[in-house]
Design a protein around this motif. Structure first.
Motif, PDB file in Angstrom:
ATOM      1  N   ARG A  10       0.813  -1.219   0.000  1.00 19.19           N
ATOM      2  CA  ARG A  10       0.000   0.000   0.000  1.00 19.19           C
ATOM      3  C   ARG A  10       0.846   1.268   0.000  1.00 19.19           C
ATOM      4  N   TYR A  11       2.142   1.145   0.298  1.00 19.43           N
ATOM      5  CA  TYR A  11       3.033   2.302   0.314  1.00 19.43           C
ATOM      6  C   TYR A  11       3.883   2.411  -0.955  1.00 19.43           C
ATOM      7  N   ALA A  12       3.709   1.516  -1.887  1.00 21.74           N
ATOM      8  CA  ALA A  12       4.553   1.449  -3.082  1.00 21.74           C
ATOM      9  C   ALA A  12       4.476   2.695  -3.951  1.00 21.74           C
ATOM     10  N   ASN A  13       3.389   3.453  -3.859  1.00 15.69           N
ATOM     11  CA  ASN A  13       3.273   4.640  -4.714  1.00 15.69           C
ATOM     12  C   ASN A  13       4.124   5.806  -4.229  1.00 15.69           C
ATOM     13  N   PHE A  14       4.610   5.793  -2.981  1.00 15.06           N
ATOM     14  CA  PHE A  14       5.472   6.884  -2.535  1.00 15.06           C
ATOM     15  C   PHE A  14       6.778   6.412  -1.918  1.00 15.06           C
ATOM     16  N   LEU A  15       6.955   5.133  -1.703  1.00 14.55           N
ATOM     17  CA  LEU A  15       8.258   4.605  -1.275  1.00 14.55           C
ATOM     18  C   LEU A  15       9.007   4.189  -2.532  1.00 14.55           C
ATOM     19  N   VAL A  16       9.710   5.121  -3.114  1.00 12.03           N
ATOM     20  CA  VAL A  16      10.410   4.863  -4.370  1.00 12.03           C
ATOM     21  C   VAL A  16      11.918   4.970  -4.156  1.00 12.03           C
ATOM     22  N   HIS A  17      12.663   4.378  -5.056  1.00 10.98           N
ATOM     23  CA  HIS A  17      14.119   4.439  -4.973  1.00 10.98           C
ATOM     24  C   HIS A  17      14.600   5.871  -5.196  1.00 10.98           C
ATOM     25  N   PRO A  18      15.659   6.290  -4.490  1.00 16.37           N
ATOM     26  CA  PRO A  18      16.197   7.643  -4.709  1.00 16.37           C
ATOM     27  C   PRO A  18      16.786   7.762  -6.114  1.00 16.37           C
ATOM     28  N   LEU A  19      16.889   8.994  -6.590  1.00 14.52           N
ATOM     29  CA  LEU A  19      17.469   9.246  -7.902  1.00 14.52           C
ATOM     30  C   LEU A  19      18.954   8.905  -7.900  1.00 14.52           C
ATOM     31  N   LEU A  20      19.459   8.529  -9.049  1.00 18.96           N
ATOM     32  CA  LEU A  20      20.893   8.256  -9.187  1.00 18.96           C
ATOM     33  C   LEU A  20      21.656   9.573  -9.197  1.00 18.96           C
ATOM     34  N   GLN A  27      22.901  16.345  -3.874  1.00 20.27           N
ATOM     35  CA  GLN A  27      23.987  15.497  -3.374  1.00 20.27           C
ATOM     36  C   GLN A  27      23.713  14.973  -1.970  1.00 20.27           C
ATOM     37  N   VAL A  28      22.780  15.581  -1.255  1.00 21.22           N
ATOM     38  CA  VAL A  28      22.492  15.167   0.120  1.00 21.22           C
ATOM     39  C   VAL A  28      21.338  14.172   0.176  1.00 21.22           C
ATOM     40  N   CYS A  29      20.166  14.554  -0.350  1.00 19.51           N
ATOM     41  CA  CYS A  29      18.976  13.717  -0.201  1.00 19.51           C
ATOM     42  C   CYS A  29      18.610  12.925  -1.451  1.00 19.51           C
ATOM     43  N   ARG A  30      19.311  13.150  -2.536  1.00 23.32           N
ATOM     44  CA  ARG A  30      19.060  12.502  -3.826  1.00 23.32           C
ATOM     45  C   ARG A  30      17.687  12.839  -4.400  1.00 23.32           C
ATOM     46  N   GLY A  31      17.150  13.973  -3.998  1.00 21.45           N
ATOM     47  CA  GLY A  31      15.907  14.465  -4.589  1.00 21.45           C
ATOM     48  C   GLY A  31      16.236  15.373  -5.761  1.00 21.45           C
ATOM     49  N   PRO A  32      15.229  15.923  -6.427  1.00 18.97           N
ATOM     50  CA  PRO A  32      15.499  16.815  -7.555  1.00 18.97           C
ATOM     51  C   PRO A  32      16.088  18.151  -7.097  1.00 18.97           C
ATOM     52  N   ALA A  33      17.059  18.628  -7.834  1.00 15.42           N
ATOM     53  CA  ALA A  33      17.687  19.933  -7.594  1.00 15.42           C
ATOM     54  C   ALA A  33      17.762  20.659  -8.929  1.00 15.42           C
ATOM     55  N   VAL A  58      21.455  11.751   3.470  1.00 16.72           N
ATOM     56  CA  VAL A  58      20.163  11.433   4.061  1.00 16.72           C
ATOM     57  C   VAL A  58      19.702  10.143   3.422  1.00 16.72           C
ATOM     58  N   SER A  59      19.126   9.268   4.206  1.00 17.58           N
ATOM     59  CA  SER A  59      18.644   7.992   3.677  1.00 17.58           C
ATOM     60  C   SER A  59      17.175   7.855   3.980  1.00 17.58           C
ATOM     61  N   PHE A  60      16.414   7.442   2.998  1.00 15.85           N
ATOM     62  CA  PHE A  60      14.999   7.231   3.162  1.00 15.85           C
ATOM     63  C   PHE A  60      14.698   5.752   2.941  1.00 15.85           C
ATOM     64  N   PRO A  61      13.747   5.191   3.666  1.00 16.56           N
ATOM     65  CA  PRO A  61      13.400   3.782   3.449  1.00 16.56           C
ATOM     66  C   PRO A  61      12.738   3.625   2.091  1.00 16.56           C
ATOM     67  N   SER A  62      13.089   2.587   1.388  1.00  9.36           N
ATOM     68  CA  SER A  62      12.453   2.297   0.110  1.00  9.36           C
ATOM     69  C   SER A  62      12.473   0.794  -0.108  1.00  9.36           C
ATOM     70  N   LEU A  63      11.704   0.369  -1.074  1.00  5.36           N
ATOM     71  CA  LEU A  63      11.634  -1.070  -1.373  1.00  5.36           C
ATOM     72  C   LEU A  63      12.808  -1.509  -2.181  1.00  5.36           C
TER      73      LEU A  63
END
Length: 63
Positions: A10-20, A27-33, A58-63
């Motif tokens: 049920r969390y698959a739509n927002f628990l996604v792998h970080p960007l490469l 460089q810190v959270c691997r989100g869009p900059a 920063v590390s976020f839980p993902s599948l």
């Protein structure tokens, strides 16, 4: 017995792998900059307020 996949489906739509790493990726959270900037705005503001040692990764839980 319940599996990890079953519990997390049920969390698959927002628990996604970080960007490469690369252009346009923080460089810190691997989100869009924005292109040309090493970090996103929230990470930049955090390091400006708390100092550069606040978080270097920063590390976020993902599948």
């Amino acid at each position: 017995m319940t599996t990890v996949v079953g519990l997390s489906a049920r969390y698959a739509n927002f628990l996604v792998h970080p960007l490469l790493p690369g252009p346009g990726v923080c460089q810190v959270c691997r989100g869009p900059a924005n292109t040309g900037y090493p970090t996103c705005r929230p990470c930049h503001q955090t390091s400006r307020i708390l100092g550069t040692d606040a978080a270097d990764a920063v590390s976020f839980p993902s599948l």
